[in-house]
Design a protein around this motif. Sequence first.
Motif, PDB file in Angstrom:
ATOM      1  N   THR A1559       0.808  -1.231   0.000  1.00 16.80           N
ATOM      2  CA  THR A1559       0.000   0.000   0.000  1.00 16.80           C
ATOM      3  C   THR A1559       0.827   1.261   0.000  1.00 16.80           C
ATOM      4  OG1 THR A1559      -0.067  -0.026   2.414  1.00 16.80           O
ATOM      5  CG2 THR A1559      -1.856  -1.141   1.238  1.00 16.80           C
ATOM      6  N   ARG A1626      -3.280   1.158  -4.003  1.00 17.90           N
ATOM      7  CA  ARG A1626      -3.367   2.358  -4.838  1.00 17.90           C
ATOM      8  C   ARG A1626      -2.159   2.492  -5.752  1.00 17.90           C
ATOM      9  NH1 ARG A1626      -1.421   7.338  -4.984  1.00 17.90           N
ATOM     10  NH2 ARG A1626      -2.729   9.027  -5.845  1.00 17.90           N
ATOM     11  N   SER A1677     -12.012  -0.446 -11.243  1.00 12.69           N
ATOM     12  CA  SER A1677     -11.585   0.925 -10.925  1.00 12.69           C
ATOM     13  C   SER A1677     -12.039   1.886 -12.013  1.00 12.69           C
ATOM     14  CB  SER A1677     -10.062   0.972 -10.760  1.00 12.69           C
ATOM     15  OG  SER A1677      -9.628   2.302 -10.633  1.00 12.69           O
TER      16      SER A1677
END
Length: 1706
Positions: A1559, A1626, A1677
């Motif tokens: 992350t 992300r 996404s």
Amino acid sequence: MATADVVSAKKLVENLQTDLRALSNEAKKKYPPVKEAAEAGILRIRTVVAKNKDIIPALIACSGEIMQPFLLGCDTKNLRIVQICLASIQRLIAKQALSQEAGSNVVNMLWNLMDCGIEDLKVLQTTLVLVTTSTVVRGNALARAIVICFRLHFSKDNTVSNTASAIVQQVVCTVFERVLAEDAANAAGAEDHSFHQNSLKTNSRLPPKSLRPCATDAYLLFQDLCQLVNAEHPTWLLGLTEMSRTFGLELLESILNSFPQVFLRHKEFSFLLKERVCPLVIKLFSPSLKHKQNLMSTGPLVGDKPYFPLNMRLLRVVSVLINKYYSILVTESEIFLSLLVKFLEGDKPMWQRILALEVLHKLCVQLKLLRCFCLSYDMKTHSTKIFANIVNALGSFIQSLFVHPVVERQSALPGVNSGKDGLNSSPGVVGGMSLGGGVTPQPAFAYKGVWIPLINVAATGSARPVFLEMLDKLEAPTVPDGYGLSIAFTCLLDVVRSVSTIVTSELEVEQRRKDQSGSKKMNGGTVLDRNDAVLEDVDPSLKSLWEELVNASWCGVLAALSLLLEACTDETGTESILKSLEVYASLCGKLGMTVARDAFITCLCKASLPPHYALTVLNIATPQNANILHKGHKRSISRDGLSNQQGQGSDGNANEPGDGRNQVVAVGTALPTVQGTQQGPVMLTAKNIQCMRAILSVAHCHGGILGTAWHMVLTTLQHLAWILGLKPSAGGSLKVSGAAETANSVITTAVMGELPILSAMLSRLFESSQYLDEVALHHLIDALCKLSTESMEIAYANKEPSLFAVAKLLETGLVNLSRVEVLWRPVTAHLLEVCQHNHGRTRDWGAEAITSLVKASLAYKFEPPLHENLKLQTMLLSPLQELSAIQHPDIRQRQLECVLQVLHNNGETLAHGWPLVLGVIGAVSDDQGDSLIRTAFKCFQLVTTDFLPIMPRYGLQICISVAAKFGLQKEELNISLTSVGLLWNISDYLYQNRVSISEGLVKEANLVEGTNDSSPNEAPVPPFDALWLTLYSKQADLCVDSRPAVRKSAGQTLFSTISAHGSLLQQTTWSTVLWHVLFPLLDKVKKLSGAAKQDKSDVSGGANILIHHSRDTAEKQWAETKVLTLAGVARVFNTWRQQLILLGDFPRAWALLLEHIESSALSTSNEVSLNALKSFQEILQLQASSPSPKVLEKAASLDTSMSAPKAEQIKRTTSGDNPKIMPQKQIESVMDDFTLWSTAWRVWHSIGINGTKPPTSKTAKTLPSQPFLTTLLQIFPTLFQHIKSKFVASDFQKLSRVLQCAVSVPIHADASPFLLPSSMQEAELTGLQEAALNAITCVSKAIGTSETMQSMHPAVFDQLLTFVTYACQAPSFGQIETRVMSKTASKQAEWVSMNYVPFAEKSLSMTTALYKKTATRQAVMEQQVLQNILRVLQMPLGLKYACPSATTWKLAVTSLLEILHIGLPVARNPTYNKHFKSMWLDLAAALECFLFSEHPAPLTLSVEEQQQDEAMDVKVVLLIQNEILPYSTALPPQFTAKIMGLLNRGSIHSANSSSFLDTNNSQLREEFAKTCFETLLRFSFITQSLVSEEGAITKMAMSALLQRCREVLSKYVEDERLSGKCPLPRSRMAEISFVLKALTTLMESLKKAHSGNVDVNTWEQVIDLYPTLVDCTTCTSTTVCSALRDVLSQYHDLLLPPSGAMQNGR
């Protein structure tokens, strides 16, 4: 015909038929002809009714036939038949149904009945109806009808006679009413006046042909009535043989009274008046004129004795003739009026005199008649003075009643209240004893034993005759006791009222006319006008008429009223008499008749005082009054005798029985007079008090006309006030005195209650003086002064004087302040005399009056305001000044009290009186004693702090001197300090009013003692400058006072005054100020401060006062004085440079001042050194132009209590030797003298080098303070403006040395918390650092504008770049150990280094800005300034996040970009590229240091901050893209390769971990990589033409890029499948998103590129990616899907079927 008329006509017909039937029935037996005629009449009536709709006209047409039966019936003489016939005839007459012929027949029938004596009353009734209802009976028929009535009037039957008498009067009136109706009907037609009086006289039997029928009848009737009264036969009323004169006169009077229109309109009737009536009246008066009264005869009328009924009716006729027909009977009226006057004589019967009085009374209430009498008779030269005779006759009649009382029997008359039992006995006395309480005596007049009651006969202004109305009396009635006097008294009052009304009303008309015509109104109010201004414009004839009215009457009125006033016992009657006297006094005054006015005033004054007392007080006026009473007035001997006895015998009236008005109501002491003091008490009666009220009323309402009579009035009032015990009180009003002062006085309860009212009336009297005109006011003041002088003479004899006059002078002055110029001088001059009197109470009241007037006058709101009126101000205050000459201490005390109250209450209205006030205060301040000094200073403080704006020019020097006296005194420190402040107030006032003061001092040079401080060889100082020099010298004396507080206050005030207000001084005066005030002061201060003790002993002046450690020694205290003095002198040099520059010895003064500054700046005292630099800074503000308002404002702001002055040129009147405005060229020549500025530069450099010299040891006791260094550097820009023309590189090196040393000086650890911020983020430029940069800025600006100084640019850049390095490495100051500012640092070092980050950043900004301007300068390029900048920036760019402040590297990269945008084009220029060969590698190194720094971003950096930092990286890439790569052919290949390597290095980024659960993506620079990638693609494919070498290099890199994209996509698809519903980190999402966007960009670029630049292998690799992209469509996404959609859409052209025409997918 109207319905009502029809009904009435039918009813008439029915009644007629009924009467005819009745007549027929009565006459059918005895009178057949009557019966037949009646029946025929019935038939005739029926026929008329049947044939005609309009019955009445038809009946008139046949009225002869209809009347015939009735006429026949009357001829029968049968009583019953006659009654029926007369009733029917009356019906016909009432309905106007008779013709003229029928009417004549009816008259004849009535005549027959009258002769036979049948139904006399019915005959009269029918005659009345016949004559009054219509005009059918005219001419002879009318005459017969009238004769019928007359003859029946003489019937023996009383009923018939009385009825006939009334009907005769009614018929006669009807005849004249017909004339009025006839005239009204013919009003539009012209009257026929063509008649001849001679024809009327010769042939009076025939009527005038010019008259109309009705007028003819009236004319003949009136003519016959006159003949009948005159015992002649009638010519028209034939058959009338007799008529009594009384009845005839009644008829004549009735006609004349009721129908004046007829006689005034028709000249024929006027002729009858003159030719018949008037002679008749005169003839009938003859017996009365010839008859003389025999007192013993009381028998009936015998012979030619007057006959009451006849005389009474004659007088009634005369009254009507005068009242109604005066305009046409002027001559005749004169005769009648003379007869009336004659009838008043004492030899005529009383009833005749009463009748004449009643007639005169009726005339006296007629204003127009009296005016006409005077105009027609009295004003004619040879005419009888009728009006004067009337008034005199009335007076004589009144006097005769007291001299020769007539004893007659009393009888009650209707409407007259008779008297009591006897003439000489008062009803208030019974049997010689007075009636008890509760019985009100009857109003009466009592004089010399004669008591005559007063009867109410008529209201004022109206006549109600009694004897003239006794028409039923055949004998003369007995006159009631008092009736004659009462009616004469009333008549006299009406004469007064009438004359007053005539004159006053016409004066008011003239006043209005004058006001409407725009004339200037008279001064004063409407009540008290003298009317002089009106009289001047009045028609002389009108004015003569008024004067004659008064002249003709005043003597008689005065004589009668004075007697009646003395005799009257009734308050109401007395009030009427007093009112009449007041009215006549007013009239006489208005018309300017002073003798008559004084006579009436004297009468009132004498009546208000006891008789003998009045003779003593008013003895001067007595002879005048005696003469006046004889003027123009016929007086009887007995009246003169009475007048002569008034002084001696009138005391008897005080004891007159029943005379309540003469009862004593007050007993007091006599007021001492010059002639002597009356012995014994003085008694006042109620009548005296009433007369006092009358005097007050006259003076109050008519004060404007009193003139010289004021003295008599005021003398009387003074004596009355003294007797009543009224004493002066505050404000001048009179109050009832205490019991102690009135121990011998006796005041009744009634009078005691009246005293406050009388006092108020006295006050109102003098309050009303504000309405008097100026002349009248002067008369009043003159009378008061004269009265006061008399009182002062009495006081000299040690007698108690009356203060009445002084009190009333005060009261008069207070209410007349609106016109103070009129009264001030006479009033105050007299009061000053009073103040010098040796009698204490008199002197005290004089001071009270004069001080009260001064205070009140100063408080009064004048127009224009008092402060604008120099003359008035001086006049008002002059009495105060004159009081100083009086030696009495009580007066001096009063004077000072007045001054203090004036300051408190009216100081704002003072303007020109301040020298006087200051003189008084200054005189007091010279006296010894703390209390007196405090009191005096309190007054002076009030003057200077509140009232300076109103101080005159010539008094300012006095004020300055007084203030200096208070400042230098050693008794009170607070007073000294306050006085210094007051000096500042004075200076501020001098400046604010400079123009007016300057001009005023020139005009008033003789009033100001010029203080000239210049030497004998210097030009004289003008008055205004001398005033300032006086102020400066006084303040300079205070600046070296032994007390520190005084020195400080005086120094601040002195220099603030000079700096702020020096513009007011002339050029020559400045030399005096400089060499006689300022430099001597500097020398004194330097000497005294050098000699000051350094110990702490006795610095508080002996007082137990805590003193701050900075002032705990005398040396420190004098250091403060030295600072203040030097700063003040510097401020003077700066503010008023123009005046000083043009002085011949200015260079010497300049050098001397710089010496003082240099020595002070290098002083060991931080306070002295710092302020010396500030003074240095002050004097360098020298410019060639005049000081701007801002400069003046700044100079003024050094003293916060001073308001900023306005810049303005002061115009002066000087001698021709000194120019008003110095030529600009001359000023510039002095200003440009380099000697002045080179001296200043030398001093500055000396201070800078010596003051910033680093110590040689590691420790130091003291170092230069930051304020000192800041001020030192702040001085340079100003100084540089004057030396820049001679400023060379060596000078810049000197400057740089001072700057580096100054900036490097550390601060003491104890002071660091106050000077340094707690964190780096809060750091700001210090004042010192900002001053250093400002110094470099001003030099760089000068270099930029000067060609000769261009070579100094590299030196400036070097100095700035040196300051830039301080951001990462702080400088050292000699060997001093310092520590860096830290929040938690320990105090291991005594000195702390400054925070240089803001300073370095500011230097970098300045470097960037300067380079932008000078990049192409030869010196800048040759000295490789750009390369030096890049080398210096490598440090903050390489450190990046390791810099002490993040703002440093950000500013560094921003500055780099800005510099490269300017510098790269210059470096690429083939002309200059030789100077930049070694620069490119430094540029590549700087870019690499920044883009790929060794110091990563801290973990605490937020996403937003990361994005901002990445954006800066992108900007650098864009710079490469736009400014470097497009010009790669002109750049060194080695540099280009380094740049491409940087782009390849930054074009692709990926996550650091292969785990899809990672992350952490904080190190990703997506936009940076994208920009690098786009840059590579742009310079590989954007060109559509040739295939370049760079393109080949990039193709190789492109294959690697596409392979790297496939790997990322494949890895993403795998991780997406493994993650299931768990989203990828992300960082992985950002990576795949970027790859997709990069592919989109790549495909767009491939399509645009030239076909020769793209090989087939590249397209195959792109197409091979398609399946992998399709596998990515399962992503959820939004960002990735959007990027995926964009890249797939690029495959649109590649999916088309192959075609030979298609290339590269198209």
